[in-house]
Enzyme design. Structure first.
Site, PDB file in Angstrom:
ATOM      1  N   ARG A   1      70.007 -37.098  12.010  1.00 12.41           N
ATOM      2  CA  ARG A   1      70.615 -36.055  11.178  1.00 12.41           C
ATOM      3  C   ARG A   1      70.864 -36.526   9.753  1.00 12.41           C
ATOM      4  O   ARG A   1      70.570 -35.810   8.782  1.00 12.41           O
ATOM      5  CB  ARG A   1      71.927 -35.584  11.811  1.00 12.41           C
ATOM      6  CG  ARG A   1      72.581 -34.393  11.145  1.00 12.41           C
ATOM      7  CD  ARG A   1      71.782 -33.116  11.367  1.00 12.41           C
ATOM      8  NE  ARG A   1      70.732 -32.916  10.379  1.00 12.41           N
ATOM      9  CZ  ARG A   1      69.539 -32.394  10.652  1.00 12.41           C
ATOM     10  NH1 ARG A   1      69.215 -32.053  11.892  1.00 12.41           N
ATOM     11  NH2 ARG A   1      68.644 -32.221   9.696  1.00 12.41           N
TER      12      ARG A   1
ATOM     13  N   LYS B   1      75.624 -29.406 -12.810  1.00 15.68           N
ATOM     14  CA  LYS B   1      75.985 -28.553 -11.671  1.00 15.68           C
ATOM     15  C   LYS B   1      75.304 -29.095 -10.412  1.00 15.68           C
ATOM     16  O   LYS B   1      74.296 -28.569  -9.935  1.00 15.68           O
ATOM     17  CB  LYS B   1      75.582 -27.107 -11.940  1.00 15.68           C
ATOM     18  CG  LYS B   1      76.350 -26.482 -13.109  1.00 15.68           C
ATOM     19  CD  LYS B   1      75.885 -25.073 -13.405  1.00 15.68           C
ATOM     20  CE  LYS B   1      76.669 -24.489 -14.581  1.00 15.68           C
ATOM     21  NZ  LYS B   1      76.197 -23.135 -14.950  1.00 15.68           N
TER      22      LYS B   1
ATOM     23  N   LYS C   1      80.982 -27.929 -26.730  1.00 17.13           N
ATOM     24  CA  LYS C   1      80.955 -26.508 -26.411  1.00 17.13           C
ATOM     25  C   LYS C   1      82.046 -25.755 -27.174  1.00 17.13           C
ATOM     26  O   LYS C   1      82.780 -26.334 -27.985  1.00 17.13           O
ATOM     27  CB  LYS C   1      81.084 -26.317 -24.909  1.00 17.13           C
ATOM     28  CG  LYS C   1      79.922 -26.932 -24.131  1.00 17.13           C
ATOM     29  CD  LYS C   1      79.870 -26.448 -22.718  1.00 17.13           C
ATOM     30  CE  LYS C   1      78.445 -26.292 -22.258  1.00 17.13           C
ATOM     31  NZ  LYS C   1      78.333 -25.604 -20.979  1.00 17.13           N
TER      32      LYS C   1
ATOM     33  N   GLU D   1      76.690 -26.587 -28.784  1.00 19.86           N
ATOM     34  CA  GLU D   1      76.347 -25.231 -28.347  1.00 19.86           C
ATOM     35  C   GLU D   1      76.620 -24.251 -29.482  1.00 19.86           C
ATOM     36  O   GLU D   1      77.674 -24.302 -30.115  1.00 19.86           O
ATOM     37  CB  GLU D   1      77.197 -24.881 -27.124  1.00 19.86           C
ATOM     38  CG  GLU D   1      76.995 -23.486 -26.586  1.00 19.86           C
ATOM     39  CD  GLU D   1      77.957 -23.207 -25.445  1.00 19.86           C
ATOM     40  OE1 GLU D   1      77.535 -23.301 -24.279  1.00 19.86           O
ATOM     41  OE2 GLU D   1      79.143 -22.909 -25.718  1.00 19.86           O
TER      42      GLU D   1
ATOM     43  N   ASP E   1      72.969 -20.728 -26.716  1.00 19.57           N
ATOM     44  CA  ASP E   1      73.620 -20.161 -25.545  1.00 19.57           C
ATOM     45  C   ASP E   1      73.437 -18.647 -25.494  1.00 19.57           C
ATOM     46  O   ASP E   1      74.064 -17.911 -26.256  1.00 19.57           O
ATOM     47  CB  ASP E   1      75.112 -20.505 -25.553  1.00 19.57           C
ATOM     48  CG  ASP E   1      75.808 -20.032 -24.282  1.00 19.57           C
ATOM     49  OD1 ASP E   1      75.211 -20.139 -23.197  1.00 19.57           O
ATOM     50  OD2 ASP E   1      76.952 -19.555 -24.380  1.00 19.57           O
TER      51      ASP E   1
END
Length: 282
Positions: A103, A138, A170, A199, A220
């Site tokens: 597994r 992410k 940002k 950004e 953006d």
């Protein structure tokens, strides 16, 4: 930023696997104890669907940490495209160890191959353009380097690894610093030599960022027309990165605007594991 290399990940892979085995096996695999300790077995692992392979080193490490007597015989390599029902690797060794490691080994392989497969799908859409597709932060907690390596197996590229290796200024950073120029100047002073990316949300902000000496400018959610105009205004002064709301429908048109990079969080955030199967023979 340079792409991760497998040679850079030895300690990370060891740690990933150690944690995976600890959470799965814990104090011992009680089901495997149903099988006599001396019994040997073989196993064949196949993919049930088309995929791009990533994660072979994690599989090797699972069985090496669990039981060095297990032999892993690969039929494929990281970055290779495979077809449904294709054999990926064979195992030989104590039956208990093959079943106890199954597994954890397949979890790594199916997840990382899923990332590589999605990355390759996206890369194929823009293969004839000059754009580079980038991953983001992410990622699954604790598996960032593994996922970013998988991205490279699929023909895409790594953005910054974390908050320490490059600036990404940002909206909130800009507000706290008092403006675009102030933020860029401060970044160059704090860590000379580190890439400074900022950004922007309009062409006016783009002009400010260019005047302040940004290395990379993230556009953006600009419109297609504004992205094309941004490329014209930039004229090669900085690298331009498109970000925000990018999907399979908009990817190609954005690439054709002439931006240098497109960052896609879904590449690592929305993971669909590849369907794998292990067949044991005693």
């Amino acid at each position: 930023m340079p792409n991760l290399r497998l040679a850079d990940l030895t300690a990370e892979i060891e740690a990933n696997v150690r944690r995976a085995l600890a959470e799965d096996i814990g104090s011992g695999d009680i089901t495997a104890r149903l099988i006599p300790a001396e019994r040997l077995a073989k196993a064949t692992i196949i993919t049930r669907e088309a995929a791009v392979i990533s994660g072979t080193a994690w599989v090797d490490t699972v069985f090496r940490q669990l039981d060095p007597r297990v032999a892993v015989h690969w039929q494929v390599a990281d970055g290779e495209r495979v077809s449904p029902n294709q054999v990926l690797f064979h195992l030989e060794g104590p039956a208990r160890s093959l079943l106890s490691g199954e597994r954890s080994a397949l979890n790594f392989l199916q997840m990382l191959s899923g990332v590589a497969t999605h990355a390759q799908f996206l890369a194929d859409q823009v293969a004839d353009t000059q754009v580079k597709l980038l991953d983001t932060r992410k990622t699954l907690p604790g598996l960032r380097l593994a996922q970013k390596y998988a991205v490279t197996c699929g023909g895409c590229h790594n953005h910054r690894i974390g908050l320490y290796d490059a600036f990404l200024i940002k909206e909130n950073h800009i507000a706290a610093c008092g403006g675009i120029a102030q933020a860029i100047t401060a970044a160059h002073n704090i860590a000379p030599g580190k890439p400074v990316e900022i950004e922007v949300e309009s062409l006016a902000e783009l002009k400010e960022a260019l005047a302040a000496g940004a290395d990379i400018i993230m556009l953006d959610e600009l419109s297609m027309d504004d992205m094309r105009e941004a490329v014209r205004l930039n004229a090669g002064k900085a690298k331009l990165e498109a970000s925000g709301g990018i999907n399979e429908t908009t990817l190609r048109p954005i690439a054709e605007t002439g931006v240098d990079y497109i960052s896609i969080g879904a590449m690592t955030k929305d993971v669909k594991a590849v369907d794998l199967s292990m067949r044991l023979s005693l």
